[in-house]
Scaffold this active site. Structure first.
Site: not given
Lengths: 263, 227
Positions: A42-44, A217
């Protein structure tokens, strides 16, 4: 499964993780080396302090190496009625950590008859991260943000963490994940220390928009499929998730603004 | 050679039951009753901190009378058991019938195998999706389980309190009415119970995922003043 009974010296008290340990049921990823390109990340995610609480949001993309593995993953969760947790990093262990964190808070409240303090909750998350450190060093790092409305101090509070369990309280905003550098630049430039909830929702969408613009991403808004970031408002009346329809309107407004500035 | 004195099993069980019952009837009674929109849990309890009522899971509540440390241990064991089951499977797989069986096993185990039986009487309630699907399980010190869909009185003077409540109780009444009936039944003709003397909670259908909600202070006064 029968009713768990403990002698007074081995009783886990209100600690659900301690209960799992005593029953040999703790989840563990220790001892496996994983290829970071093979597992889902998972990213931001961002959290913003407002005048009456906090706003938390996260993009919807999950990646495995250079591939997009999910377009509608959720990374912002209610921890309890007055706090939320947002995750970045290895999605599997992160989701499990959130589930255990939610359970831990609720379990404590039920056993003790009163809820944990906001500091107590942040500290719990620290300890969970610390016990995840061996897994983090094998490529399964989780880096969450915790934010909530402190009922004692009557204001919103934000906490950033690192993989060792280090806990850092932030004043205006907190970010985590691969796009956090770009998101935090936007937040740093726009946050004036006195944002209303309404302004903070727009700002969080803008920060994620620019993060998605720079970081592969991080997923941007996707009007074709109707996918927008998860945005949640936490204040004295609790944790409220903003509807997608409202996010669509706000995203359109942002796009018009950016387009207008360029014409 | 010393021969152990012979005591008939009937006598052993009777002594144990008498012992447990004596401990339980010393305390005040408590009532669990369904109302139109959920289940009411109501106990006479002058203490603000030592609770008789507790939340077990999303739709399940607990009430216990008798020896505090013993029923509180059972409450905590129930919370642990429910949270573990919800963690292993799913939240919707946790139900009161299964929990009642677990409690019955534990109580039965204590009654026949331990030094002394638990001096407790407990009830657990679960609200269903709609009115009429609520369930109350009533458990005795020896592990006997009874289920009802109306109301149950536990603790001391149960028969008297039950007779008083039966006179006025009807199904599908609103909360305030049932609460006042329960409080009057607990108090009897010669006493009035104030908010401070009571511990009240509901499992409400409109309360979201966690249906358990305490009714305290002004809110409780409000309900009682409509008597």
């Amino acid at each position: 499964m029968t009713l768990p009974r403990f002698s007074p010296d081995s009783d886990p008290g209100p600690d659900f993780l301690g209960l799992l340990q005593r029953l040999d049921r703790s989840p563990s990823w220790n001892g496996v080396q994983v290829d970071a390109n093979q597992i889902t990340h998972g990213t931001t995610v961002v959290a913003i302090q407002t005048l009456d609480g906090v706003v938390m949001s996260g993009d919807r993309r999950a990646t495995s190496g250079h591939l997009i593995s999910h377009r509608t993953i959720e990374k912002v969760f209610p921890a309890d009625q007055h706090s939320g947790v947002a995750i970045a990093g290895a999605a599997g262990p992160a989701m499990e950590m959130v589930r255990l964190f939610q359970l831990q808070i609720e379990h404590y409240e039920k056993v003790e008859g009163r809820p944990l303090s906001l500091d107590g909750k942040a500290n719990q998350l620290s300890q969970m991260l610390r016990s995840n450190l061996p897994a983090a060093l094998q490529g399964l790092g989780v880096v969450p943000i915790f934010a909530g409305f402190d009922e004692k101090l009557q204001k919103g509070r934000l906490f950033e963490f690192d993989i060792t369990g280090g806990r850092y309280e932030e004043k205006d905003f907190a970010t985590s994940g691969s796009g956090s550098l770009h998101a935090s630049t936007v937040l740093k430039l726009r946050h004036n220390g006195k944002l209303s909830t309404d302004e903070a929702i727009d700002l969080s969408i803008e920060a994620l928009f620019h993060a998605a613009d720079e970081d592969s991403a991080t997923g941007g808004p996707d009007p074709i499929r109707g996918i927008y970031p998860v945005v949640a408002v936490i204040n004295s009346s609790g944790f409220t998730r903003i509807e997608d329809s409202e996010l669509a309107t706000r995203t359109n407004r942002l796009v018009e603004k950016v387009t207008g500035e360029r014409s | 050679m010393n021969m152990p004195m012979y005591v008939s099993p009937e006598q052993v069980m009777k002594d144990r039951a008498d012992y447990a019952r004596k401990g339980i009837t010393r305390g005040r009674a408590a009532i669990v009753s369904v109302f139109s929109d959920g289940v009411l849990l109501c106990a006479e309890n002058p203490s603000n901190t030592l609770r008789k009522i507790g939340e077990i899971y999303d739709r399940i509540g607990f009430i216990g009378v008798g020896k505090y440390n013993e029923f509180d241990q059972l409450r905590v064991a129930g919370v642990r058991h429910a949270d573990l089951k919800g963690y292993s499977f799913s939240r919707e797989d946790v139900d009161a019938r299964w929990l009642a069986n677990q409690y019955a096993q534990t109580l039965g185990q204590y009654f026949t195998h331990e030094m002394k039986p638990l001096e407790v009487e407990i009830a657990i309630a679960e609200i269903g999706e709609e009115s009429g699907s609520d369930q109350i399980f009533h458990l005795l010190y020896d592990g006997t389980v009874m289920d009802t869909e109306t109301f149950v009185v536990i603790g001391g003077e149960t028969e008297t309190v039950k007779t008083r409540l039966e006179e006025s109780w009807k199904s599908n009444q609103p909360l305030t009415v049932v609460l006042n009936q329960a409080v009057n039944a607990l108090a009897g003709p010669d006493r009035t119970l104030k908010a401070d003397d009571l511990e009240v909670a509901v499992l409400g259908r409109g309360n979201g995922r966690r249906a358990f909600h305490r009714i305290e202070n002004e809110t409780l006064d409000g309900h009682l003043s409509e008597n």
